[in-house]
Design a protein around this motif. Sequence first.
Motif, PDB file in Angstrom:
ATOM      1  N   ILE A  99      -6.000-128.093 -76.734  1.00 17.81           N
ATOM      2  CA  ILE A  99      -4.706-128.355 -77.363  1.00 17.81           C
ATOM      3  C   ILE A  99      -3.797-127.143 -77.210  1.00 17.81           C
ATOM      4  O   ILE A  99      -2.604-127.268 -76.891  1.00 17.81           O
ATOM      5  N   THR A 100      -4.349-125.945 -77.432  1.00 15.77           N
ATOM      6  CA  THR A 100      -3.537-124.731 -77.321  1.00 15.77           C
ATOM      7  C   THR A 100      -2.992-124.570 -75.907  1.00 15.77           C
ATOM      8  O   THR A 100      -1.795-124.304 -75.718  1.00 15.77           O
ATOM      9  N   VAL A 101      -3.862-124.724 -74.908  1.00 15.44           N
ATOM     10  CA  VAL A 101      -3.426-124.569 -73.515  1.00 15.44           C
ATOM     11  C   VAL A 101      -2.398-125.642 -73.156  1.00 15.44           C
ATOM     12  O   VAL A 101      -1.374-125.350 -72.513  1.00 15.44           O
ATOM     13  N   ALA A 102      -2.645-126.874 -73.560  1.00 15.29           N
ATOM     14  CA  ALA A 102      -1.738-127.958 -73.205  1.00 15.29           C
ATOM     15  C   ALA A 102      -0.355-127.751 -73.817  1.00 15.29           C
ATOM     16  O   ALA A 102       0.673-127.889 -73.135  1.00 15.29           O
ATOM     17  N   ALA A 162       0.941-124.893 -74.942  1.00 19.53           N
ATOM     18  CA  ALA A 162       1.553-123.694 -74.362  1.00 19.53           C
ATOM     19  C   ALA A 162       2.132-123.986 -72.984  1.00 19.53           C
ATOM     20  O   ALA A 162       3.253-123.542 -72.657  1.00 19.53           O
ATOM     21  N   LEU A 163       1.412-124.729 -72.161  1.00 17.47           N
ATOM     22  CA  LEU A 163       1.945-125.102 -70.843  1.00 17.47           C
ATOM     23  C   LEU A 163       3.178-125.975 -70.967  1.00 17.47           C
ATOM     24  O   LEU A 163       4.161-125.795 -70.224  1.00 17.47           O
ATOM     25  N   LEU A 164       3.150-126.913 -71.900  1.00 16.20           N
ATOM     26  CA  LEU A 164       4.309-127.784 -72.086  1.00 16.20           C
ATOM     27  C   LEU A 164       5.525-126.978 -72.521  1.00 16.20           C
ATOM     28  O   LEU A 164       6.636-127.164 -71.985  1.00 16.20           O
ATOM     29  N   VAL A 165       5.337-126.077 -73.488  1.00 20.81           N
ATOM     30  CA  VAL A 165       6.458-125.248 -73.940  1.00 20.81           C
ATOM     31  C   VAL A 165       6.954-124.356 -72.803  1.00 20.81           C
ATOM     32  O   VAL A 165       8.178-124.171 -72.632  1.00 20.81           O
ATOM     33  N   THR A 166       6.025-123.811 -72.017  1.00 20.80           N
ATOM     34  CA  THR A 166       6.433-122.966 -70.885  1.00 20.80           C
ATOM     35  C   THR A 166       7.302-123.733 -69.910  1.00 20.80           C
ATOM     36  O   THR A 166       8.365-123.246 -69.477  1.00 20.80           O
ATOM     37  N   VAL A 167       6.876-124.931 -69.567  1.00 19.27           N
ATOM     38  CA  VAL A 167       7.644-125.737 -68.619  1.00 19.27           C
ATOM     39  C   VAL A 167       9.012-126.103 -69.196  1.00 19.27           C
ATOM     40  O   VAL A 167      10.050-125.984 -68.524  1.00 19.27           O
ATOM     41  N   VAL A 168       9.037-126.522 -70.463  1.00 21.72           N
ATOM     42  CA  VAL A 168      10.302-126.947 -71.068  1.00 21.72           C
ATOM     43  C   VAL A 168      11.270-125.777 -71.184  1.00 21.72           C
ATOM     44  O   VAL A 168      12.449-125.882 -70.809  1.00 21.72           O
ATOM     45  N   VAL A 226      11.942-114.743 -71.867  1.00 20.00           N
ATOM     46  CA  VAL A 226      11.954-115.679 -72.998  1.00 20.00           C
ATOM     47  C   VAL A 226      10.856-116.728 -72.839  1.00 20.00           C
ATOM     48  O   VAL A 226      10.180-117.099 -73.807  1.00 20.00           O
ATOM     49  N   THR A 227      10.646-117.200 -71.617  1.00 18.97           N
ATOM     50  CA  THR A 227       9.595-118.188 -71.372  1.00 18.97           C
ATOM     51  C   THR A 227       8.217-117.624 -71.682  1.00 18.97           C
ATOM     52  O   THR A 227       7.387-118.275 -72.330  1.00 18.97           O
ATOM     53  N   LEU A 228       7.982-116.405 -71.226  1.00 18.88           N
ATOM     54  CA  LEU A 228       6.697-115.776 -71.497  1.00 18.88           C
ATOM     55  C   LEU A 228       6.489-115.564 -72.993  1.00 18.88           C
ATOM     56  O   LEU A 228       5.400-115.845 -73.538  1.00 18.88           O
ATOM     57  N   PHE A 229       7.540-115.101 -73.673  1.00 18.85           N
ATOM     58  CA  PHE A 229       7.435-114.887 -75.119  1.00 18.85           C
ATOM     59  C   PHE A 229       7.194-116.208 -75.845  1.00 18.85           C
ATOM     60  O   PHE A 229       6.356-116.288 -76.760  1.00 18.85           O
ATOM     61  N   ALA A 230       7.912-117.272 -75.429  1.00 22.02           N
ATOM     62  CA  ALA A 230       7.727-118.579 -76.065  1.00 22.02           C
ATOM     63  C   ALA A 230       6.317-119.109 -75.836  1.00 22.02           C
ATOM     64  O   ALA A 230       5.695-119.685 -76.739  1.00 22.02           O
ATOM     65  N   ALA A 231       5.781-118.906 -74.623  1.00 28.64           N
ATOM     66  CA  ALA A 231       4.425-119.386 -74.331  1.00 28.64           C
ATOM     67  C   ALA A 231       3.398-118.656 -75.181  1.00 28.64           C
ATOM     68  O   ALA A 231       2.500-119.280 -75.765  1.00 28.64           O
TER      69      ALA A 231
END
Length: 465
Positions: free
Chosen positions: A12-15, A17-23, A165-170
Amino acid sequence: MKLTPRSLRSRITVAVALLVTVVVALAGLVIVARIDHRDRTDVDRQLAARATKVHQDAGKLLDQGDHTGTGKEAGGDDYGGLLAGSQSLVRLFSDGQVVAQRGETPPTRLPLPTGDGYATVQTDGQTWRSLTEPLGTQGDRLEVLQDLDPIERRLADNTVIVAAVTLFAALTTAVGVWLITRIVLQPLQRLRTGALAISAGTTGPLPAATRPQEVADLSHALNTMLDQLRTSMEATRRFTADAGHELRTPLTSLGMTIETLQRNPDLPAPQRSRALDAMRTEHGRITALLTGLQTLARGDAHALPERTPVHLGELLDEAVAHASRRHPAVTYHLAAATPATVLGWPAGLRLAVDNLLDNAALHGRPDGTVDIHLTHATGSDTVRITIGDDGPGIPPDQRHAMKERFTRGTRTRAPGSGLGLALVEQQAHLHQGSLHLGQSPAGGLKAQLTLPGADEPGPGGQVHS
């Protein structure tokens, strides 16, 4: 080596985090692209405005000729001062030659424009935006240019900001989801702990969960499954214990008879016949015991088919006809009754009725009478099957105990396994009914089986209860 996380929490964490990174990355890139597009549009707008201004002063620029420097001191005109430090350039062409030039002169000579309109020019690592327009009717042309390096740097800076920002959000999302899932998955952890305790020998139910709904449904389904397994295991244990206890005597008797026959091959015919009759009797008792215990075990384990409409009138007619053939000396009297239908299992109801009919024949008077009544009052939601005999009956203080397994009355001398009324009692409970034992009008036992009734089937065979 598999890179997929094993635990649900990690997945769940990886999924997420990947979704937030992409968005976040896509949203940031869209914003950066929009800003870059706006900056380049502003440059084109400025070039168009500057070209309009130069059109008005084109004659003066042509008269002053080419100036390679910038500023009033270098060029001696207003354009040199206005364009100094603005990273802009204005050029006038006549017959393919530069006749006037004002502004920031690049270190490397810019190529001549190949056509009118906007163009992007690359020279010596610099990027320029160019607008070329015709000037007058003599074939002269005007070109205004703007250095795009500030816009390129802004684009690169914005891209770096989006990446940061993407890295920080992920990272923030991964940490937050990891902590939140620990709380969310606590009900599953409790279920796991309960399951491990059960595998270690505990028979209690799993912890009941109320939130979230999916875990609550899983908890309910698992507890229901455990209840069914526990019921099945208890039925198996009870069957094994009952079979071992009740079969010991007939098997011992059967073994002794067989041993007697083996030791006395010259046993007289009458004694041999009695021994064989005794073996046949014990064999029948064993078979009856196993059949009854197997039926009870199925009922205890709720191994039952789907309920279907059962017409009790037809079932009683058939059961009484077969009972009359089994006990020809007994008179069975089935009173006429209104049609009655119940929802249940035909085999189970037939088993209950057969046991009551056999019980009445075996424990009533020799050559006696058994009365059978089926009642279903209009508007009533219950159906009653009443079977009474004219035997000695059962004392009131013993009637409840007679419904237990392997219990036989003190007044009877008829053979039996002591499972007949227990089977009827079980079927009554499985059909949400009851079995009541009382005294018949003839003084014997009256067994009354009460069942919830159902409406008569309508068109298509459907029954509405």
